[in-house]
Each structure stands twice: as structure tokens, then as C-alpha cells.
Design a protein around this motif. Structure first.
Motif, PDB file in Angstrom:
ATOM      1  N   GLY A 440     -49.161 -22.126  72.711  1.00 14.37           N
ATOM      2  CA  GLY A 440     -48.189 -22.977  73.375  1.00 14.37           C
ATOM      3  C   GLY A 440     -47.178 -23.535  72.377  1.00 14.37           C
ATOM      4  N   ALA A 441     -45.939 -23.720  72.826  1.00 15.54           N
ATOM      5  CA  ALA A 441     -44.892 -24.250  71.944  1.00 15.54           C
ATOM      6  C   ALA A 441     -43.888 -25.036  72.778  1.00 15.54           C
ATOM      7  CB  ALA A 441     -44.206 -23.125  71.197  1.00 15.54           C
ATOM      8  N   ILE A 442     -43.275 -26.012  72.144  1.00 16.56           N
ATOM      9  CA  ILE A 442     -42.201 -26.781  72.788  1.00 16.56           C
ATOM     10  C   ILE A 442     -40.963 -26.626  71.925  1.00 16.56           C
ATOM     11  CG2 ILE A 442     -41.378 -29.057  73.486  1.00 16.56           C
ATOM     12  CD1 ILE A 442     -44.256 -29.849  74.032  1.00 16.56           C
ATOM     13  N   PRO A 486     -48.816 -22.849  83.214  1.00 15.57           N
ATOM     14  CA  PRO A 486     -47.800 -22.385  82.258  1.00 15.57           C
ATOM     15  C   PRO A 486     -46.401 -22.412  82.884  1.00 15.57           C
ATOM     16  CG  PRO A 486     -49.732 -20.984  82.139  1.00 15.57           C
ATOM     17  CD  PRO A 486     -49.960 -21.908  83.298  1.00 15.57           C
ATOM     18  N   GLY A 487     -45.426 -22.915  82.099  1.00 13.09           N
ATOM     19  CA  GLY A 487     -44.049 -23.017  82.580  1.00 13.09           C
ATOM     20  C   GLY A 487     -43.744 -24.299  83.315  1.00 13.09           C
ATOM     21  N   GLN A 488     -44.728 -25.166  83.439  1.00 16.51           N
ATOM     22  CA  GLN A 488     -44.519 -26.425  84.165  1.00 16.51           C
ATOM     23  C   GLN A 488     -43.772 -27.425  83.283  1.00 16.51           C
ATOM     24  OE1 GLN A 488     -48.112 -28.030  85.925  1.00 16.51           O
ATOM     25  NE2 GLN A 488     -47.383 -30.132  85.695  1.00 16.51           N
ATOM     26  N   VAL A 497     -40.088 -31.915  78.887  1.00 15.73           N
ATOM     27  CA  VAL A 497     -40.317 -30.704  78.092  1.00 15.73           C
ATOM     28  C   VAL A 497     -40.903 -29.638  79.001  1.00 15.73           C
ATOM     29  CG1 VAL A 497     -40.669 -31.903  75.890  1.00 15.73           C
ATOM     30  CG2 VAL A 497     -42.627 -31.512  77.405  1.00 15.73           C
ATOM     31  N   THR A 498     -40.671 -28.405  78.635  1.00 16.01           N
ATOM     32  CA  THR A 498     -41.244 -27.270  79.374  1.00 16.01           C
ATOM     33  C   THR A 498     -41.893 -26.359  78.338  1.00 16.01           C
ATOM     34  OG1 THR A 498     -39.460 -27.410  81.010  1.00 16.01           O
ATOM     35  CG2 THR A 498     -40.780 -25.398  80.992  1.00 16.01           C
TER      36      THR A 498
END
Length: 624
Positions: A440-442, A486-488, A497-498
């Protein structure tokens, strides 16, 4: 003998009248409005007697105008259309010239948005920031200049309306005077008065669309397209001009009873002025103002989502006037209304009238289309991207006109003077915990509410399980939580943030103020991206697109006006040619008539001479 003498005399008199009429036609060949005249001759009635009758000569019954009521009416109508097209084309040409003379707004906007890219590509370079403010000033100057040109044309049109109404009243008074002379002449109306009558109606038709009706006594009654009488018999009914009930600088046309008839008049130069002002100039000013509001709002909003060189949230770069609210001068209550733009994407380019019926407020466009209003919990109302605040006590019938964007282009200004105030950096960034095991990454943190007091206070986004998330502040207080897919998008404290990828259980990210503000330029890139970002029309039209649409619209108006002018000129020439084929003077024809009547005159003189010779011979024979 006396018969022969009287016959010759009648022929001589008839020929003389005909020659005089031909001479009058030739003299007036270039007189505007002159109708060719002809002599109506009839055979004199002979007295019955004996086994046969001998003619008694000729009588001149009348000198008639060559005239067609149908062709003359068609000419009046065509003249009204031509003068309307001429005035409209002149105004549209001036509008296009104003657009060209005020500077190229398209280039100014391109340079302005491009300057943000330059700042993004040269972080920390002071000259790039200073150049950006210069580009902002240049764009504002073009907006202001174009807005001032449009305002000047509004003033010009209002002045022309007043001047045209004065001209209409003068012609109407003259026509009433001619009507009085025609009525006084009885059955023997001079042709020159009838020509004056028709010429005055022709002049009136050039000022506005009229309906003219000829009465049995030869006088003419003239009515406007609204049905108001301008001339009836020997009386004229003057139009008036007055101030608009909302805007004292706007000239309205009133009939003789004081009723505003501006929207009911059509045709002629006056109809063109009113039509152009209401359907072109007002719209262009509103659309240009929309672009100015969109520029100011979008840039200021994005500025507030970034950090400036001082590490503070960006301040506004532009200012723009609030919507103009104009109370009617007929209002009886003490209510006042103020307006602000709350959602620029919902602006329509229309002006509105807010009305109170004694218990409820309602709103409609100035074209009469009803607009839904939403009542807010704080007592305000929302409609078409505006928030309305009402105070005081209104009475039934009170109205207010709202102009959301009309004055925005002339009032747009650059308020930022310090280049360091440009918010080139993102306000927030996200840092992944070193212990994270998922992918996961922002990438970026989006500011959704720059007014949130806790925006920069920091928070942690964690994933207790792969299918849940939790947001906590620095003290461990839970700000938001829930299931996660995912993608929320996850939101708290005015940011969102997504995450991309798939965080695993126990993974976390720190959300905090951007400590790399002096070198980060991501918000400058976002500001540059506003060149293509939808701001107006429900978020589908950028500022540059809006201006492009405006220039296309103005060009279309000019093209259509020029085309219509060409068409109406041709139609008028055809109508004039048809009317002149009946009423106009043909010099070749008149020259032929002159020879014919000269010969008739000479022949009649010879008849008289013969009668005298015979009579002298008879006297000599009797005396001899």
C-alpha cells in the motif's frame, strides 16, 4: 365657331397642365419621397341636339400621384428591417473591435498558467515567482480593459436609445402637423402633402417597427409594434425615456402613458439597440464576468490548499466583486439582500429577479424562467451557485435584481504582492511507517477543507486489519474508522487520501504538514493544471474554454449580423426598385411626354387660330 374655339381652348389648357406636370416631375427627379404625377383627362360631355353630336373638348379631372399602397407599405417594412440590420451590424462590429483592441486574453491566460509551471520547474528561484505575479497582473489588466470596453458600449447604447426616441417624437409631431393640413384640404389634397406624409412614415419605420393605416380623409395613423399609438389624426403621442427601476444608468423606453415598453418594441434602429443590449451585450458582460470569477475562485482555492515560502497555507491571489444586488425603486419595505458565490460551477451567466409576494420569496431569470431556491438552516437561501442573505422587513411586491457576474471583469484585481506568498508546495504529505509489510502507498494528500483548524495538526492512518482502517490524531483520539477496500478514499480534518495497492494488517501512514515546503512544488503543478480543469458549467469547462466559447459566440453574432445586413440591403433595394417602378420619375419617359404635350399644345393653338380666321372671314363677308 364658338364650339371650335372652346374645344381648342380646352385642349390648350389641358396641354398646359400636362406640360406643367411633366416639368414638375423632371424638377423633382432627385427629390426623396417624390411620387411621379400624371394628368387625368376626360372627354367633355356634349349637349344632345339634332341628328348628331359634336364633341365639346377635354376636361382635366385631376393631377394624380403614381402610387401603390401595397408597394409603399412593403418599402416601409423593408426599411425598418434594413435600419435594424444596419444598427445591429454596427454594434456587433464595435463589439468585435473591442475584443481585439483590449488585448489577447487567451494569450494572457496561457502565460499566467504557464508561469505556474515555470515556478514548479524552478523551485526557490525568486524571479520565477515575481514573473508569475506579473503574468497575473497582465491577465487582470486584459480582463479589466475588456470589461471597461463593454461598459462603455452600454453607455453608448443607452445614449443612442435616448437620441433615437427624441428623433421618433420629432418625426411623429411633424407627421401629425401634416395630417392636420391634409384634413384641412378636404377632398382636394395637394400631392406634395401626401408625399410628405409617406416620407415621414418612411422615416419613422427606420427608427422602429410601425403599423400605418390610411384613413378616409387621407391622414395616416401610426402604431408601434407594442400597439401604442404614435400618431392619430393631428395628434402625436410621444414616447419617453426613463431609468430602469433597478439600474439608474440603464435607459428604458416608455409609452405615452408611462408604461415601460422596451421589451415590446422591435424593428428599426431602436429595436436593434434594445435587442442588442438585452440579448448580446448583457450576456457577453455576464460571461466575461463568469470567467473572471472562475479564475479568481479556482486559483484562490488551490492556493489555500498549499504552503507558501513561509510555511503557511496560501492566501488569495485575486479578489473579485461580490454579486451585485439592486433593489427596485418601487420597493415599499425595508428589506435588504446580499449575495455571495458559493459554487462557481453552478453559475449560469443569467441575471435574476428576486420577488416577495407577502409571505414567500421566489426567484426567476430576467427572461422569466423560474429558478428553484433552497432554504438553508441558517436562514439563507441557495440558488444557481449563489447564497442569498436577507434582512429587514419586505412588503408584498418588493423585488431585487441580482447580477452575479456582470461587474466581475472590471472589478477583478491582484491582491498578492509578495512572491513568497505563492503556495507552490503541497500542504500535507504522507509518510509510510518503516514497519509496513504491504504494498500500500499514499502518493499525495488532497486538501478538501483548508479552513479546518486541525488541517496541519497531523494524524495517523492505520489498518488494524487488511479490511479496516482507523484515523487517529496525535493524542490517539480516533477521528474516523470503518471497513476498507482497495481504492477507497479516507478523509479526516479537512484532507483526504486514496491509498494505492493493498495495505496489510498493522500497516500505517503518518499525515502531516509538508516539511519539504521550500523545495516541493506539487501545488504549483496543480495550479498550472487549472488551465485545463473544469471550473464552470458543472465542472466541465475551464476558464480558457469559457473564454474561447465567449469569443466564438461574439464572432458568430458578428457574422450573423453582417450576413443579415447584406440580405436586408438586397431586400430593401428590391422593394425600393418595385416602388420606384410605379412612383419614380423616368426622365426618358418624361422627355417623350414633354414632346407629346408640346405638340398637343401647338395643335390646340392652331385650332384656336383656325377658329379666329373663320370667324374673321365670316365678319368680312357679312360686312361686305
Amino acid at each position: 365657331m364658338s364650339n371650335l374655339l372652346s374645344i381648342g381652348t380646352s385642349g390648350l389648357n389641358a396641354a398646359e397642365v400636362a406640360l406643367t406636370t411633366v416639368g414638375n416631375n423632371i424638377s423633382n427627379v432627385n427629390t426623396t419621397g417624390y411620387s411621379r404625377q400624371t394628368v387625368l383627362q376626360t372627354e367633355a360631355i356634349s349637349q344632345a341636339g339634332g341628328n348628331y353630336t359634336i364633341g365639346s373638348g377635354v376636361n382635366v379631372q385631376a393631377v394624380q400621384r403614381a402610387y401603390s399602397d401595397f408597394l409603399t407599405s412593403a418599402l416601409w417594412s423593408s426599411n425598418s428591417n434594413l435600419q435594424r440590420a444596419t444598427t445591429y451590424n454596427s454594434l456587433a462590429t464595435t463589439l468585435n473591435s473591442s475584443l481585439s483592441a483590449s488585448g489577447n486574453l487567451q494569450s494572457a491566460l496561457d502565460d499566467f498558467y504557464g508561469a505556474f509551471s515555470t515556478v514548479a520547474n524552478t523551485p526557490g528561484v525568486a524571479s520565477s515567482r515575481q514573473s508569475l505575479l506579473g503574468s497575473a497582473s497582465q491577465a487582470v489588466t486584459v480582463f479589466n480593459t475588456l470589461g471597461q470596453q463593454l461598459a462603455a458600449q452600454q453607455t453608448q447604447v443607452n445614449s443612442q436609445i435616448s437620441t433615437t426616441v427624441d428623433s421618433i417624437n420629432n418625426v411623429s409631431a411633424n407627421l401629425a402637423s401634416v395630417n392636420a393640413q391634409i384634413h384641412a384640404a378636404g377632398n382636394n389634397v395637394p400631392n406634395d402633402l401626401l408625399d410628405q406624409r409617406d416620407n415621414l412614415v418612411q422615416t419613422l419605420s427606420g427608427y422602429l417597427g410601425v403599423s400605418a393605416y390610411t384613413q378616409s380623409d387621407g391622414t395616416v395613423s401610426v402604431y408601434t409594434s407594442s400597439g401604442a399609438a404614435l400618431v392619430s389624426g393631428d395628434k402625436s403621442f410621444a414616447l419617453k425615456t426613463g431609468n430602469n427601476q433597478y439600474d439608474a444608468s440603464r435607459t428604458e423606453v416608455l409609452d405615452s402613458t408611462g408604461t415601460v415598453v422596451s421589451s415590446k418594441l422591435s424593428g428599426g434602429s431602436l429595436g436593434a439597440l434594445l435587442d442588442y443590449r438585452g440579448n448580446v451585450l448583457d450576456t457577453v458582460q455576464n460571461q466575461l464576468g463568469e470567467a473572471a470569477v472562475a479564475l479568481s475562485t479556482s486559483v484562490n482555492t488551490q492556493q489555500s490548499k498549499g504552503l507558501d515560502q513561509y510555511g503557511k497555507l496560501g492566501g488569495p491571489m485575486f479578489s473579485v466583486p461580490s454579486p451585485t444586488v439592486l433593489p427596485s425603486n418601487l420597493n415599499k419595505g425595508t428589506a435588504s439582500v446580499s449575495a455571495s458565490i458559493s459554487d462557481v460551477s453552478q453559475l449560469t451567466g443569467s441575471d435574476y429577479v428576486l420577488s416577495y409576494d407577502g409571505s414567500n420569496w421566489s426567484m426567476a431569470t430576467t427572461a422569466g424562467q423560474n429558478v428553484p431556491m433552497t432554504a438553508n438552516p441558517d436562514g439563507t437561501y441557495s440558488a444557481d451557485g449563489m447564497t442569498l442573505t436577507l434582512s429587514g422587513a419586505a412588503q408584498a411586491g418588493d423585488t431585487f435584481q441580482l447580477r452575479p457576474t456582470r461587474d466581475a471583469s472590471t472589478g477583478l484585481a491582484v491582491t498578492m504582492t509578495d512572491p513568497n506568498g505563492i503556495a507552490a508546495a503541497a500542504a500535507l504529505n504522507a509518510t509510510a511507517a518503516k514497519a509496513n509489510t504491504g504494498d500500500g502507498a499514499i502518493g499525495s494528500v488532497t486538501v478538501t477543507d483548508p479552513t479546518n483548524a486541525a488541517l496541519l495538526s497531523g494524524a495517523t492512518v492505520s489498518f488494524p486489519t487488511a479490511g479496516s482502517y482507523q484515523v487517529t490524531d496525535g493524542s490517539g483520539n480516533v477521528l474516523a474508522s470503518g471497513s476498507y477496500a482497495p481504492g477507497q478514499t479516507i478523509s479526516a480534518n479537512g484532507w483526504s487520501v486514496t491509498p494505492s495497492g493493498t495495505p496489510k494488517a498493522s500497516d500505517s501512514f503518518s499525515i502531516g504538514a509538508n516539511t519539504n515546503g521550500l523545495n516541493d512544488t506539487s501545488n504549483a503543478l496543480a495550479l498550472a493544471g487549472l488551465a485545463d480543469k473544469g471550473v464552470l458549467a458543472g465542472g466541465t469547462q475551464s476558464v480558457i474554454d469559457a473564454y474561447g466559447t465567449l469569443t466564438t459566440s461574439i464572432g458568430t453574432v458578428g457574422s450573423q449580423a453582417a450576413s443579415n445586413f447584406t440580405t436586408q440591403t438586397s431586400l430593401y433595394n428590391q422593394a425600393m426598385s418595385a416602388q420606384q417602378s410605379v412612383s419614380g420619375v423616368n426622365l426618358d419617359e418624361e422627355a417623350a411626354n414633354m414632346v407629346k404635350y408640346q405638340q398637343a399644345y401647338q395643335a390646340s393653338a392652331q385650332v384656336i387660330s383656325t377658329a379666329q380666321t373663320i370667324f374673321s372671314s365670316l365678319l368680312t363677308a357679312i360686312q361686305g
